[in-house]
Design a protein around this motif. Structure first.
Motif, mmCIF file in Angstrom:
data_model
loop_
_atom_site.group_PDB
_atom_site.id
_atom_site.type_symbol
_atom_site.label_atom_id
_atom_site.label_comp_id
_atom_site.label_asym_id
_atom_site.label_seq_id
_atom_site.Cartn_x
_atom_site.Cartn_y
_atom_site.Cartn_z
ATOM 1 N N SER A 54 0.809 -1.226 0.000
ATOM 2 C CA SER A 54 0.000 0.000 0.000
ATOM 3 C C SER A 54 0.837 1.269 0.000
ATOM 4 C CB SER A 54 -0.919 0.014 1.234
ATOM 5 O OG SER A 54 -0.141 -0.053 2.431
ATOM 6 N N GLU A 55 2.185 1.139 -0.047
ATOM 7 C CA GLU A 55 3.055 2.305 -0.027
ATOM 8 C C GLU A 55 4.073 2.220 -1.162
ATOM 9 O OE1 GLU A 55 4.859 2.583 3.780
ATOM 10 O OE2 GLU A 55 3.007 3.189 4.804
ATOM 11 N N SER A 87 7.223 2.787 -1.109
ATOM 12 C CA SER A 87 8.450 2.097 -0.715
ATOM 13 C C SER A 87 8.318 0.591 -0.863
ATOM 14 C CB SER A 87 8.810 2.457 0.731
ATOM 15 O OG SER A 87 7.751 2.082 1.612
ATOM 16 N N LYS A 139 2.289 6.201 -7.770
ATOM 17 C CA LYS A 139 1.417 6.757 -6.724
ATOM 18 C C LYS A 139 -0.045 6.732 -7.156
ATOM 19 C CE LYS A 139 4.835 9.769 -4.508
ATOM 20 N NZ LYS A 139 5.262 11.177 -4.245
ATOM 21 N N LEU A 164 -1.248 3.171 -6.825
ATOM 22 C CA LEU A 164 -1.434 2.857 -5.406
ATOM 23 C C LEU A 164 -2.742 3.460 -4.895
ATOM 24 C CD1 LEU A 164 2.198 3.346 -4.074
ATOM 25 C CD2 LEU A 164 0.836 1.279 -3.752
ATOM 26 N N HIS A 165 -2.972 4.722 -5.217
ATOM 27 C CA HIS A 165 -4.200 5.389 -4.764
ATOM 28 C C HIS A 165 -5.440 4.704 -5.330
ATOM 29 C CE1 HIS A 165 -6.911 8.575 -3.514
ATOM 30 N NE2 HIS A 165 -7.389 8.607 -4.753
ATOM 31 N N THR A 177 -5.508 0.748 -3.926
ATOM 32 C CA THR A 177 -5.696 0.598 -2.479
ATOM 33 C C THR A 177 -7.055 1.141 -2.074
ATOM 34 O OG1 THR A 177 -4.498 2.672 -2.099
ATOM 35 C CG2 THR A 177 -3.244 0.627 -1.900
#
Length: 872
Positions: A837-838, A840, A860, A863-864, A867
């Motif tokens: 979820s990040e 990294s 990003k 991910l957004h 997630t």
């Protein structure tokens, strides 16, 4: 182990590279520009050495000849034409891909000994407006800042540049600096919401061409709010009263400037306030400023804001022009443009006499030559009868490329120095000369922050390929100037170049005369350093003009009063309803006309096909569907391309990359559309604004070819990309039906047709094994190309055929991270199946976003999106 320190062959960042045992490439951790980082293009340089269709020997009228024969013929033709119609009837067109030593010899030969200044460079197309803006403001073409300023500034303004894509390593440094210093603000000024703009604290999507309004408005704001440095202006600046009188009118009141720029008053106030409040402010600019009908004025309007505030050449405070090519700066040092003499000298009588004495030149040119666009018009008209094109592809890269091709076809004697005979320009050559490429030649380059780096050979040139300086010097000898061109190696040329920079030099910043006495060994061991390096001074100057002393006659910088102009749009009548304003530019993973990068499969993965992009609203208003093949027309010409969607564009505006040549797609070169409108001062073309109309293409069928050779089909339009074991082509036809195509194939034999939903698959066989696959359907299908290509070489009765075919037709996943070949599906699977979820976590698992960083925004977003959907 042998380790060679060299430099990258692409953009103006000037990254250092190490090559171990001529096999293993890495970023040079000791180089000040990149500290070991490389973008995907730089990291692929070793792969580029496996060059298809390499030009290995000279070819005269298509026949292989010796170098002596080629050079004798060249000297005979140039000599005859000069004798008949004078030196103005011959020209050289060179490139920012040349090393400084190549550039120096070319300019010495043309301007000092042939006796005309008709030598120009493709840097005219990207940096000449910045050259003139610097010269008008500072008295000399000097970039006052350095890369460190981009990291220590408090406000970074990026205008007319998608730095994340065009200069990825520099942008990575910016990303890392912002992570260390969250208080650092970044403003991006660009009509498009690019990958760079996505990461800005403030994005100003200004109306195309309104940059002078924007920066004149900023200067007015600084005046109104007493944010100027009066003491600095009094002591170090000319022209304040004239600029003040121009700006203190209702035209430059905030509301009017906002309306002219297509921005809100609030957006404008925020930018202006931030600039006024931050003494450490850097304005980074590139092609979006330069490639305009008033690119020089835009540069000066921008520089004015720094002169008014005294922010020039100070730590974290400067205007900063990024060069596009690896040695655009080195070319400017030696007078690479037709409007310059060597060592930053102009064509004044004093300078001409000085250079003539230094070179002992009998025929020194005493006036500027023809700039690029004018040069090719002169070729078409017959004024220029012989032309030598070196390391560039003007048939694709110049505006109005239809006219340029007509000029090349008419040229009485055309010489092209290249690594491949497959470029669009090479097709017109009378004489082709095989050039040594990256890794095969040595010399120096200078990057955007004035840092000189040695580019070193680590492998032998194949066949009879030679460095460009050698061919130029040999021509000079054959034209009767042997004493002036008797060089043994590049070190001899570099020492002469360095000596000229200091010869009778009392005012110019460009001075590297401390290097004029380098020994052969010192030149070989040369480590990167910035100029100026005048004799008697040991330390390099990281920044210039910080003391307020400039290269003008009175030592003061010049404020310029510049008046906004509208872009010049060539059209038959008034703007038509439904027309688009077309912008052109670069992709992250390709270079220029793909001559150096297009043959690498992994560099084609993220953008494998030519596309023109519009936003969703414009797409819907057009009546076309995303992915459709369309024809785009302008007053200059027509292209065919696929239609893509990019919601970062403004309504009614379009963007199309400039890379596609005829070697990679039929009739998709965007400069067929671009009019030869140029800046009146610099001669740089206006690539950024062209009015176009789109129309539907009546496609009878869509095809996808994957094979070990070219398909034996004549079609209306095609685009190709290389594969590890062959190539892939997208095909369409306006004239024949799919059944007529199959009839043609069936006549050839060795083809088997399999029915599929909505079409069919034709399999080409050789001794029972698959050597080609042609997928034909009524609509274009998304296919996993790698899976399909995996069938090549297999026997027709292979059990893998049906399974692999089914998987391939299930669709493909776009490539997100080019550096480590990470697809969107891999990323989505990691988020969904492994619970990452990040950012990294993705970087740790897949390595995506850990090298050049240009995919971080995309990561990003994914991910957004995924997630959020998982939580829902």
């Amino acid at each position: 182990m042998s380790r060679v320190h060299t430099s990258c062959a692409y953009c103006g960042v000037g990254c250092g590279i190490t090559v171990d045992d001529a096999k293993t490439l890495a970023g040079d951790t000791e180089h000040p520009a990149n500290g070991g980082a490389l973008c995907v293009k730089g990291g692929s340089l070793m792969e580029t050495l496996a060059f298809p269709n390499r030009l290995l020997y000279p070819r005269l009228h298509g026949q292989q000849v010796s170098w002596d024969t080629a050079l004798d013929e060249m000297a005979a033709q140039f000599g005859r034409i000069i004798a008949e119609t004078g030196p103005e009837s011959v020209a050289f067109y060179v490139s920012g891909q040349l090393l400084t030593e190549d550039y120096y010899i070319a300019n010495k030969l043309m301007k000092g000994f042939i006796g005309a200044a008709n030598i120009d460079t493709n840097s005219r197309l990207c940096m000449s407006s910045a050259v003139m803006a610097h010269s008008r403001a500072f008295g000399e073409d000097v970039v006052p800042g350095c890369y460190d300023d981009l990291e220590i500034t408090d406000l970074l303004v990026i205008t007319g540049a998608n730095t994340a894509w065009t200069h990825p390593v520099i942008f990575r440094r910016i990303q890392q600096a912002r992570a260390r210093r969250p208080e650092m603000k970044m403003v991006v000024i660009d009509p498009r919401k690019t990958m760079t703009a996505e990461q800005a604290d403030l994005h100003l999507a200004l109306r195309p061409g309104s940059d002078v309004w924007l920066f004149n408005g900023l200067s007015r704001y600084l005046l109104d709010h007493d944010l100027i440095d009066n003491a600095y202006i009094e002591e170090h600046v000319n022209g304040f009263s004239e600029l003040h009188a121009q700006l203190m009118t209702p035209d430059y009141e905030l509301a009017n400037v906002a309306q002219k720029c297509g921005l809100s008053v609030s957006e404008l106030q925020t930018f202006y306030r931030w600039f006024g409040e931050n003494e450490k402010a850097v304005t980074l600019f590139c092609q979006g400023i330069n490639q305009s009908n008033q690119g020089t004025d835009k540069g000066n309007a921008l520089i004015n804001t720094h002169l008014l505030t005294g922010r020039v050449g100070k730590p974290g405070a400067s205007p900063f022009s990024m060069t596009g090519q690896p040695n655009a700066m080195g070319g400017r040092e030696v007078g690479g443009l037709a409007t310059q003499l060597a060592s930053h000298m102009t064509f004044s009588d004093e300078n001409c006499d000085r250079v003539a004495r230094f070179w002992n030149a009998p025929n020194i040119a005493r006036k500027p030559g023809l700039k690029a666009v004018d040069m090719f018009e002169a070729v078409r008209s017959g004024k220029i009868r012989a032309l030598w094109v070196v390391a560039t592809n003007p048939a694709v890269s110049l505006p109005d490329s239809v006219m340029v091709r007509e000029a090349l076809a008419k040229c009485e004697f055309l010489v092209v120095s290249e690594m491949t005979p497959k470029t669009d320009t090479a097709q017109f050559a009378d004489l082709l000369l095989p050039a040594a490429g990256w890794g095969e030649r040595g010399g120096t380059v200078t990057n955007s922050e004035r840092c000189i780096t040695r580019q070193r050979a680590f492998t032998n040139a194949p066949g009879e390929a030679k460095p460009d300086w050698w061919a130029m010097a040999e021509l000079g000898k054959r034209l009767g100037f042997a004493d002036a061109f008797n060089y043994n190696d590049t070190v001899d040329i570099f020492r002469e170049h360095a000596a000229l920079s200091g010869f009778e030099n009392s005012s110019r910043q460009f001075d590297i005369s401390a290097l004029a006495t380098l020994t052969d060994d010192e030149y070989e061991q040369f480590t990167p350093r910035q100029w100026p390096l005048p004799a008697g001074k040991n330390a390099a100057s990281q920044r210039l003009f910080g003391d307020g002393c400039f290269s003008t006659p009175n030592g003061k910088a010049n404020l310029l009063t510049v008046v906004p102009q509208e872009p010049v749009l060539k059209r038959k009548a008034e703007r038509q309803e439904g027309s688009w304003l077309l912008n052109t530019g670069r992709l992250r993973d390709q270079w220029h006309t793909m001559t150096r990068t297009g043959h690498l499969p992994r560099l084609m993965e993220t953008e494998p096909l030519p596309k023109v992009y519009v936003n969703q609203h414009t797409l819907q208003a057009s009546g076309f569907s995303e992915g459709a093949l369309i024809r785009i027309n302008s007053l200059q010409g027509s292209v065919m391309t696929l239609l893509g969607r990019d919601d970062g564009l403004r309504d009614g505006e379009a963007f199309m990359p400039m890379h596609w040549s005829d070697d990679f797609s039929s009739c998709s070169g965007v400069n067929r559309l671009v009019a030869p409108v140029v800046d009146a001062v610099s001669g740089q073309p206006q690539f950024k604004q062209t009015e176009v109309m789109a129309e539907a293409v009546n496609v009878k069928w869509h095809g996808l070819w994957v094979g070990q050779h070219e398909p034996e089909l004549e079609v209306s339009w095609w685009a190709r990309r290389p594969l590890d074991a062959g190539e892939c082509r997208r095909l369409t036809d306006e004239t024949r039906t799919a059944e007529q195509v199959w009839f043609q194939l069936a006549q050839q034999g060795r083809w088997l047709r399999l029915p599929l939903k909505g079409g069919w698959l034709a399999v080409k066989l050789n001794q029972g094994r698959i050597i080609g696959l042609l997928l034909v359907s009524t609509t274009h299908q998304q296919v996993n190309i790698d899976l399909l290509a995996g069938l090549l070489g297999l026997p027709m009765n292979s059990t893998a055929l049906s399974t692999t075919l089914e998987q391939a037709l299930a669709g493909d996943s776009r490539m997100i991270c080019s550096c480590f070949r990470v697809s969107e599906k891999q990323i989505v699977d990691a988020i969904g199946e492994q619970g990452i979820s990040e950012l990294s976590g993705l970087q740790s698992l897949l390595r995506c976003g850990t090298n050049c960083g240009t995919c971080v925004v995309e990561l990003k977003k994914l991910l957004h999106k995924h997630t959020s959907s998982n939580e829902a």
